[in-house]
Design a protein around this motif. Sequence first.
Motif, PDB file in Angstrom:
ATOM      1  N   VAL A   1       0.846  -1.206   0.000  1.00  0.00           N
ATOM      2  CA  VAL A   1       0.000   0.000   0.000  1.00  0.00           C
ATOM      3  C   VAL A   1       0.876   1.249   0.000  1.00  0.00           C
ATOM      4  O   VAL A   1       0.655   2.189  -0.772  1.00  0.00           O
ATOM      5  N   LEU A   2       1.898   1.257   0.858  1.00  0.00           N
ATOM      6  CA  LEU A   2       2.783   2.412   0.924  1.00  0.00           C
ATOM      7  C   LEU A   2       3.537   2.593  -0.391  1.00  0.00           C
ATOM      8  O   LEU A   2       3.635   3.699  -0.914  1.00  0.00           O
ATOM      9  N   TYR A   3       4.032   1.508  -0.949  1.00  0.00           N
ATOM     10  CA  TYR A   3       4.741   1.566  -2.230  1.00  0.00           C
ATOM     11  C   TYR A   3       3.833   2.137  -3.326  1.00  0.00           C
ATOM     12  O   TYR A   3       4.254   2.988  -4.114  1.00  0.00           O
ATOM     13  N   ASP A   4       2.596   1.668  -3.385  1.00  0.00           N
ATOM     14  CA  ASP A   4       1.660   2.146  -4.413  1.00  0.00           C
ATOM     15  C   ASP A   4       1.400   3.644  -4.312  1.00  0.00           C
ATOM     16  O   ASP A   4       1.125   4.301  -5.322  1.00  0.00           O
ATOM     17  N   ILE A   5       1.481   4.185  -3.106  1.00  0.00           N
ATOM     18  CA  ILE A   5       1.331   5.633  -2.930  1.00  0.00           C
ATOM     19  C   ILE A   5       2.611   6.350  -3.349  1.00  0.00           C
ATOM     20  O   ILE A   5       2.588   7.295  -4.129  1.00  0.00           O
ATOM     21  N   LEU A   6       3.740   5.877  -2.840  1.00  0.00           N
ATOM     22  CA  LEU A   6       5.020   6.558  -3.065  1.00  0.00           C
ATOM     23  C   LEU A   6       5.456   6.553  -4.527  1.00  0.00           C
ATOM     24  O   LEU A   6       6.104   7.500  -4.990  1.00  0.00           O
TER      25      LEU A   6
ATOM     26  N   GLN B   1       3.845   7.157  -7.019  1.00  0.00           N
ATOM     27  CA  GLN B   1       3.208   8.235  -7.768  1.00  0.00           C
ATOM     28  C   GLN B   1       4.116   9.443  -7.951  1.00  0.00           C
ATOM     29  O   GLN B   1       3.908  10.257  -8.847  1.00  0.00           O
ATOM     30  N   ALA B   2       5.146   9.563  -7.096  1.00  0.00           N
ATOM     31  CA  ALA B   2       6.087  10.678  -7.222  1.00  0.00           C
ATOM     32  C   ALA B   2       7.245  10.343  -8.147  1.00  0.00           C
ATOM     33  O   ALA B   2       7.890  11.238  -8.689  1.00  0.00           O
TER      34      ALA B   2
ATOM     35  N   LEU C   1       4.864  16.808  -2.838  1.00  0.00           N
ATOM     36  CA  LEU C   1       3.618  16.250  -3.366  1.00  0.00           C
ATOM     37  C   LEU C   1       2.736  15.678  -2.259  1.00  0.00           C
ATOM     38  O   LEU C   1       1.528  15.911  -2.229  1.00  0.00           O
ATOM     39  N   PHE C   2       3.347  14.932  -1.339  1.00  0.00           N
ATOM     40  CA  PHE C   2       2.571  14.196  -0.334  1.00  0.00           C
ATOM     41  C   PHE C   2       2.336  14.961   0.964  1.00  0.00           C
ATOM     42  O   PHE C   2       1.471  14.579   1.753  1.00  0.00           O
ATOM     43  N   CYS C   3       3.072  16.021   1.209  1.00  0.00           N
ATOM     44  CA  CYS C   3       2.993  16.761   2.467  1.00  0.00           C
ATOM     45  C   CYS C   3       1.555  17.173   2.801  1.00  0.00           C
ATOM     46  O   CYS C   3       0.922  17.915   2.066  1.00  0.00           O
ATOM     47  N   GLY C   4       1.054  16.651   3.900  1.00  0.00           N
ATOM     48  CA  GLY C   4      -0.272  17.013   4.379  1.00  0.00           C
ATOM     49  C   GLY C   4      -1.433  16.407   3.610  1.00  0.00           C
ATOM     50  O   GLY C   4      -2.587  16.672   3.932  1.00  0.00           O
ATOM     51  N   LEU C   5      -1.154  15.585   2.595  1.00  0.00           N
ATOM     52  CA  LEU C   5      -2.221  15.071   1.743  1.00  0.00           C
ATOM     53  C   LEU C   5      -2.542  13.591   1.912  1.00  0.00           C
ATOM     54  O   LEU C   5      -3.593  13.144   1.486  1.00  0.00           O
TER      55      LEU C   5
END
Length: 116
Positions: A22-27, A29-30, A67-71
Amino acid sequence: MAENPNCTVYVGNLDERVSDRVLYDILIQAGRVVDLYIPRDKETDKPKGFAFAKYESEEVADYAVKLFCGLVTLYNRTLKFAVLILPFDAEFKVDVDEIRCETGQCFSFCQPSDCD
């Protein structure tokens, strides 16, 4: 040749239910994630609540943090992101509850104004 630690992003405030996938699938994206490490407690084998993601360049690591900060929120926890900043010859230790650096300042955390 030493690896560049500034390509590594610290991800904090992880719930123990967050899987590597799950974490990999999010990361991803950058940009391309070269390595993902979620430290685990030696006694309980539960995740310690943070992770390290290595990107292929400093630029991509910086972009990921912005990109991910606070989102990103998983299991009602907003994840924290920071670029790991160490001199090439510095050593770092991973403790159960905190990150410490032999040379002082370890992370460049995003500020709320960076998230605009």
